[in-house]
Write a protein that holds these residues in place. Structure first.
Motif, PDB file in Angstrom:
ATOM      1  N   GLU A 172     -12.442  63.675-167.246  1.00 48.72           N
ATOM      2  CA  GLU A 172     -11.151  63.239-166.713  1.00 48.72           C
ATOM      3  C   GLU A 172     -10.012  64.127-167.215  1.00 48.72           C
ATOM      4  O   GLU A 172      -9.107  64.475-166.455  1.00 48.72           O
ATOM      5  CB  GLU A 172     -10.889  61.781-167.077  1.00 48.72           C
ATOM      6  CG  GLU A 172     -11.789  60.808-166.340  1.00 48.72           C
ATOM      7  CD  GLU A 172     -11.627  59.382-166.814  1.00 48.72           C
ATOM      8  OE1 GLU A 172     -10.941  59.142-167.850  1.00 48.72           O
ATOM      9  OE2 GLU A 172     -12.198  58.488-166.177  1.00 48.72           O
ATOM     10  N   ARG A 184      -7.665  66.634-164.850  1.00 47.65           N
ATOM     11  CA  ARG A 184      -6.198  66.534-164.846  1.00 47.65           C
ATOM     12  C   ARG A 184      -5.576  67.918-165.072  1.00 47.65           C
ATOM     13  O   ARG A 184      -4.657  68.316-164.366  1.00 47.65           O
ATOM     14  CB  ARG A 184      -5.724  65.563-165.925  1.00 47.65           C
ATOM     15  CG  ARG A 184      -4.207  65.562-166.056  1.00 47.65           C
ATOM     16  CD  ARG A 184      -3.606  64.222-166.273  1.00 47.65           C
ATOM     17  NE  ARG A 184      -4.005  63.173-165.401  1.00 47.65           N
ATOM     18  CZ  ARG A 184      -3.491  62.940-164.177  1.00 47.65           C
ATOM     19  NH1 ARG A 184      -2.567  63.718-163.696  1.00 47.65           N
ATOM     20  NH2 ARG A 184      -3.904  61.935-163.462  1.00 47.65           N
ATOM     21  N   GLN A 215      -3.574  70.065-162.096  1.00 52.41           N
ATOM     22  CA  GLN A 215      -2.193  70.512-162.296  1.00 52.41           C
ATOM     23  C   GLN A 215      -2.096  72.021-162.104  1.00 52.41           C
ATOM     24  O   GLN A 215      -1.152  72.520-161.490  1.00 52.41           O
ATOM     25  CB  GLN A 215      -1.675  70.123-163.684  1.00 52.41           C
ATOM     26  CG  GLN A 215      -0.210  70.463-163.891  1.00 52.41           C
ATOM     27  CD  GLN A 215       0.688  69.730-162.909  1.00 52.41           C
ATOM     28  OE1 GLN A 215       0.708  68.503-162.878  1.00 52.41           O
ATOM     29  NE2 GLN A 215       1.446  70.462-162.094  1.00 52.41           N
ATOM     30  N   ASP A 266      -1.617  64.138-159.516  1.00 49.42           N
ATOM     31  CA  ASP A 266      -2.127  62.798-159.199  1.00 49.42           C
ATOM     32  C   ASP A 266      -2.625  62.720-157.765  1.00 49.42           C
ATOM     33  O   ASP A 266      -3.696  62.166-157.501  1.00 49.42           O
ATOM     34  CB  ASP A 266      -1.049  61.731-159.430  1.00 49.42           C
ATOM     35  CG  ASP A 266      -0.789  61.463-160.902  1.00 49.42           C
ATOM     36  OD1 ASP A 266      -1.689  61.712-161.734  1.00 49.42           O
ATOM     37  OD2 ASP A 266       0.319  60.991-161.223  1.00 49.42           O
ATOM     38  N   ILE A 271      -5.873  64.613-157.303  1.00 48.79           N
ATOM     39  CA  ILE A 271      -6.999  63.873-157.872  1.00 48.79           C
ATOM     40  C   ILE A 271      -7.356  62.696-156.964  1.00 48.79           C
ATOM     41  O   ILE A 271      -8.530  62.490-156.624  1.00 48.79           O
ATOM     42  CB  ILE A 271      -6.677  63.406-159.307  1.00 48.79           C
ATOM     43  CG1 ILE A 271      -6.578  64.618-160.237  1.00 48.79           C
ATOM     44  CG2 ILE A 271      -7.734  62.416-159.806  1.00 48.79           C
ATOM     45  CD1 ILE A 271      -5.980  64.318-161.597  1.00 48.79           C
TER      46      ILE A 271
END
Length: 137
Positions: free
Chosen positions: A15, A19, A23, A36, A39
């Motif tokens: 995870e 992230r 980004q 976000d 994802i």
């Protein structure tokens, strides 16, 4: 690496890697919107399509459960695993040509300790400069 520690679920390092990669893909213009949204929609998977690691043991890909009773297995001291995020950019619509056919995957092998993890491959070259220094002319 901060997510590889006793008590954290097996999925936590993955995870965290997703992230950071999502980004980066947004920052490079490869994915639209926010990390976000990349994802949530799964858009990041165009450039990162595998999990972040696997168990290590007597064999390269040692056997072992990643989940027990549908829950990610908690990491315990003594467990050995890889942490190997990557990014693979294929030519395609919306992908700037300057990024076509770039692939990067850096693997570390780690052992979970009571205080976090020990990176067994800490001395392996990982920067562009260090890797190029090893390449023959």
């Amino acid at each position: 690496m901060a997510e590889v520690r006793a008590g954290n679920a097996w999925d936590r390092p993955h995870e965290a890697a997703v992230r950071v990669l999502a980004q980066g893909f947004v920052d490079l213009g490869l994915c639209a919107g926010s990390a976000d949204s990349a994802i949530e929609s799964g858009d990041y998977r165009r450039f990162y399509m595998h999990r972040t690691g696997h168990w290590l043991g007597l064999d390269v890909h040692d056997a072992g459960d990643y989940k027990r009773e549908k829950a990610w297995r908690p990491l315990e001291p003594g467990m050995a695993l890889t942490v190997e995020p990557g990014c693979y950019i294929r030519p395609g619509a919306g992908v700037p040509e300057a990024f076509w056919n770039i692939g990067v995957r850096i693997e570390d092998d780690v052992v979970v300790t009571s205080a976090g993890c020990e990176v067994l491959t800490a001395g392996a070259p990982k920067t562009v400069a260090d890797i190029e220094a090893l390449m023959p002319p």
